[in-house]
Design an enzyme around this catalytic site. Structure first.
Site, mmCIF file in Angstrom:
data_model
loop_
_atom_site.group_PDB
_atom_site.id
_atom_site.type_symbol
_atom_site.label_atom_id
_atom_site.label_comp_id
_atom_site.label_asym_id
_atom_site.label_seq_id
_atom_site.Cartn_x
_atom_site.Cartn_y
_atom_site.Cartn_z
ATOM 1 N N ARG A 1 -1.385 -0.496 -8.510
ATOM 2 C CA ARG A 1 -2.768 -0.137 -8.164
ATOM 3 C C ARG A 1 -2.812 1.401 -8.160
ATOM 4 O O ARG A 1 -2.002 2.034 -7.470
ATOM 5 C CB ARG A 1 -3.138 -0.646 -6.780
ATOM 6 C CG ARG A 1 -4.500 -0.090 -6.308
ATOM 7 C CD ARG A 1 -4.679 -0.140 -4.796
ATOM 8 N NE ARG A 1 -4.671 -1.485 -4.285
ATOM 9 C CZ ARG A 1 -4.242 -1.802 -3.053
ATOM 10 N NH1 ARG A 1 -3.796 -0.873 -2.227
ATOM 11 N NH2 ARG A 1 -4.252 -3.052 -2.643
ATOM 12 N N ASP B 1 0.857 -1.199 0.000
ATOM 13 C CA ASP B 1 0.000 0.000 0.000
ATOM 14 C C ASP B 1 0.888 1.242 0.000
ATOM 15 O O ASP B 1 2.056 1.180 0.387
ATOM 16 C CB ASP B 1 -0.844 0.046 1.288
ATOM 17 C CG ASP B 1 -1.997 -0.943 1.268
ATOM 18 O OD1 ASP B 1 -2.245 -1.574 0.233
ATOM 19 O OD2 ASP B 1 -2.651 -1.079 2.321
ATOM 20 N N MET B 2 0.307 2.387 -0.390
ATOM 21 C CA MET B 2 1.072 3.638 -0.315
ATOM 22 C C MET B 2 0.537 4.478 0.833
ATOM 23 O O MET B 2 -0.675 4.661 0.968
ATOM 24 C CB MET B 2 0.969 4.403 -1.635
ATOM 25 C CG MET B 2 1.906 5.598 -1.695
ATOM 26 S SD MET B 2 3.644 5.207 -1.360
ATOM 27 C CE MET B 2 4.166 4.607 -2.962
HETATM 28 P P1 FDA Z 1 -14.323 9.533 -4.395
HETATM 29 O O1 FDA Z 1 -13.796 9.791 -3.023
HETATM 30 O O2 FDA Z 1 -14.488 10.662 -5.322
HETATM 31 O O3 FDA Z 1 -15.672 8.719 -4.266
HETATM 32 C C1 FDA Z 1 -16.490 8.361 -5.374
HETATM 33 C C2 FDA Z 1 -17.793 7.792 -4.841
HETATM 34 O O4 FDA Z 1 -17.520 6.552 -4.139
HETATM 35 C C3 FDA Z 1 -18.484 8.654 -3.802
HETATM 36 O O5 FDA Z 1 -19.328 9.582 -4.416
HETATM 37 C C4 FDA Z 1 -19.241 7.630 -2.993
HETATM 38 O O6 FDA Z 1 -20.401 7.226 -3.661
HETATM 39 C C5 FDA Z 1 -18.303 6.462 -2.965
HETATM 40 N N1 FDA Z 1 -17.391 6.496 -1.782
HETATM 41 C C6 FDA Z 1 -16.084 6.815 -1.792
HETATM 42 N N2 FDA Z 1 -15.575 6.731 -0.538
HETATM 43 C C7 FDA Z 1 -16.590 6.362 0.246
HETATM 44 C C8 FDA Z 1 -16.691 6.102 1.638
HETATM 45 N N3 FDA Z 1 -15.645 6.206 2.459
HETATM 46 N N4 FDA Z 1 -17.905 5.741 2.128
HETATM 47 C C9 FDA Z 1 -18.981 5.608 1.318
HETATM 48 N N5 FDA Z 1 -18.932 5.839 -0.016
HETATM 49 C C10 FDA Z 1 -17.769 6.212 -0.538
HETATM 50 N N6 FDA Z 1 -5.288 5.286 -0.634
HETATM 51 C C11 FDA Z 1 -3.978 5.495 -0.350
HETATM 52 O O7 FDA Z 1 -3.586 6.624 -0.084
HETATM 53 N N7 FDA Z 1 -3.102 4.442 -0.351
HETATM 54 C C12 FDA Z 1 -3.486 3.180 -0.662
HETATM 55 O O8 FDA Z 1 -2.657 2.254 -0.664
HETATM 56 C C13 FDA Z 1 -4.862 2.961 -0.982
HETATM 57 N N8 FDA Z 1 -5.330 1.721 -1.301
HETATM 58 C C14 FDA Z 1 -6.616 1.580 -1.760
HETATM 59 C C15 FDA Z 1 -7.064 0.340 -2.199
HETATM 60 C C16 FDA Z 1 -8.320 0.211 -2.763
HETATM 61 C C17 FDA Z 1 -8.776 -1.120 -3.267
HETATM 62 C C18 FDA Z 1 -9.182 1.351 -2.860
HETATM 63 C C19 FDA Z 1 -10.515 1.263 -3.501
HETATM 64 C C20 FDA Z 1 -8.763 2.555 -2.363
HETATM 65 C C21 FDA Z 1 -7.500 2.684 -1.789
HETATM 66 N N9 FDA Z 1 -7.077 3.894 -1.265
HETATM 67 C C22 FDA Z 1 -5.747 4.055 -0.954
HETATM 68 C C23 FDA Z 1 -8.061 4.959 -0.968
HETATM 69 C C24 FDA Z 1 -8.189 5.950 -2.085
HETATM 70 O O9 FDA Z 1 -7.017 6.713 -2.189
HETATM 71 C C25 FDA Z 1 -9.397 6.876 -1.869
HETATM 72 O O10 FDA Z 1 -9.197 7.590 -0.675
HETATM 73 C C26 FDA Z 1 -10.736 6.173 -1.810
HETATM 74 O O11 FDA Z 1 -10.784 5.105 -2.724
HETATM 75 C C27 FDA Z 1 -11.887 7.136 -2.160
HETATM 76 O O12 FDA Z 1 -11.740 7.631 -3.458
HETATM 77 P P2 FDA Z 1 -12.628 7.207 -4.729
HETATM 78 O O13 FDA Z 1 -11.682 6.898 -5.825
HETATM 79 O O14 FDA Z 1 -13.539 6.126 -4.390
HETATM 80 O O15 FDA Z 1 -13.363 8.518 -5.173
#
Ligand code: FDA
Length: 306
Positions: free
Chosen positions: A184, A134-135
């Site tokens: 990722r 992870d980052m």
């Molecule tokens: P965005 O935040 O714009 O959300 C899009 C939509 O998704 C929202 O409108 C809502 O519907 C839904 N949603 C998103 N977050 C939600 C929540 N918490 N609760 C409910 N609904 C929600 N970050 C990092 O810094 N280091 C890492 O190693 C990782 N690893 C990682 C693995 C995986 C599999 C995922 C999916 C994410 C990560 N992340 C991460 C987290 C990532 O950086 C980010 O903070 C979250 O995925 C939220 O961003 P979205 O891309 O979903 O978009």
């Protein structure tokens, strides 16, 4: 565009030690955390993995914990992951593991941390498994990438994570694509200064799409980690237009977030992997999930007040 400000404030607020003590033992907080965390033990993660596998969804198991500052704890986290790897193999689960390098000793020494990561990669390789680093916050970006590259030279079953909000990520993706290290791509979940990271959501989203296209065209089995419809709707036609088969990449989402979307993508023939965290150290992870979405926080506050 206000969201990053709110996110920063919430993360800073939650790091208050007294607040952490109070909230992390509050029954409502514990209950609500179960939406995002599969339990405190590996059994919870295995149960969630089975349930997701039955739906055609693969899993990345994560043992929660970060910023370990003694060697024994780093070794302890390594041993928990060894057990997880053995269980994945023994039970025939569609799963790999996703680790935080500060939990494997990154804050103590690169040598210790790289040794732990290399050992996990070797174990996972025995059953054809994969380990993702992870980052974390930007103070660790360079060292995390250096360690992944070092371990990858001997164990190609190791991958990295790139955060779209960091300005440096274009160069990092070029480098990782060149080395064919699986990436990722995510937006980024930490509070970073505007000198190194986009502050506005729209800028991060545009950066995500640009990096995603680089990965789809030249990367090694990239993982597109987002719940954002707009981004997913950019990825699918882009892959189609460039003749990139749905088998050459996967979407990734977090446990408990947008479950209907996860299933819909499986039904449409896309590969999905869900990140399933477990462990006693769930508080910082949970707070990051709350900070991402004000609606989550409002829901929780309303129930706390009631
Ligand atoms: P965005 O935040 O714009 O959300 C899009 C939509 O998704 C929202 O409108 C809502 O519907 C839904 N949603 C998103 N977050 C939600 C929540 N918490 N609760 C409910 N609904 C929600 N970050 C990092 O810094 N280091 C890492 O190693 C990782 N690893 C990682 C693995 C995986 C599999 C995922 C999916 C994410 C990560 N992340 C991460 C987290 C990532 O950086 C980010 O903070 C979250 O995925 C939220 O961003 P979205 O891309 O979903 O978009």
């Amino acid at each position: 565009s206000e969201q990053p400000v709110l996110r920063k404030a919430l993360i800073a607020f939650s790091q208050n030690v007294i607040l952490k003590q109070a909230l992390s033992h509050h029954p409502l907080f514990l209950r609500f955390s179960r939406r995002f965390v599969a339990g405190e033990t590996i059994e919870g993660a295995i149960q969630a993995t089975r349930w997701l596998n039955d739906l055609g969804i693969a899993v990345a198991i994560n043992y929660l914990g970060e910023h370990v500052n003694d060697e024994a704890h780093a070794r302890g986290a390594h041993d928990v992951y060894c057990h997880a790897i053995e269980e994945i193999d023994r039970l025939g689960l569609q799963a790999n593991i996703s680790v935080k390098l500060t939990q494997l000793g990154l804050a103590l020494s690169d040598h210790l941390c790289a040794g732990n990561l290399a050992s996990l990669a070797l174990r996972a390789a025995k059953y054809g498994g994969f380990v993702r680093a992870d980052m974390e916050g930007s103070s660790y970006t360079q060292r995390t990438l250096d360690i992944v590259k070092r371990v990858h030279r001997r164990s190609p079953n190791v991958g990295a994570v790139i955060q779209a909000y960091l300005y440096r990520s274009v160069e990092d993706i070029r480098d990782l694509n060149h080395l064919q290290i699986p990436v990722r791509l995510c937006k980024g979940a930490y509070s970073e200064p505007a000198t190194i990271a986009y502050a506005r959501k729209s800028d991060t989203d545009r950066s995500f799409v640009r990096l995603m296209e680089m990965l789809l065209l030249e990367g090694n089995y990239p993982a597109i980690a987002t719940h954002d419809d707009w981004i997913i709707q950019q990825a699918i036609p882009f892959a189609h237009k460039h003749g990139i088969s749905p088998k050459r990449f996967e979407f990734q989402m977090l446990y408990g977030i947008r479950r209907p979307l996860q299933r819909a993508l499986v039904e449409d023939g896309y590969r999905i992997r869900v990140y399933v965290p477990f462990g006693e150290e769930w508080y910082p992870y949970f707070v990051r999930r709350l900070a991402e979405r004000p609606a989550n926080l409002l829901f929780l506050l309303r129930h706390l007040l009631e």
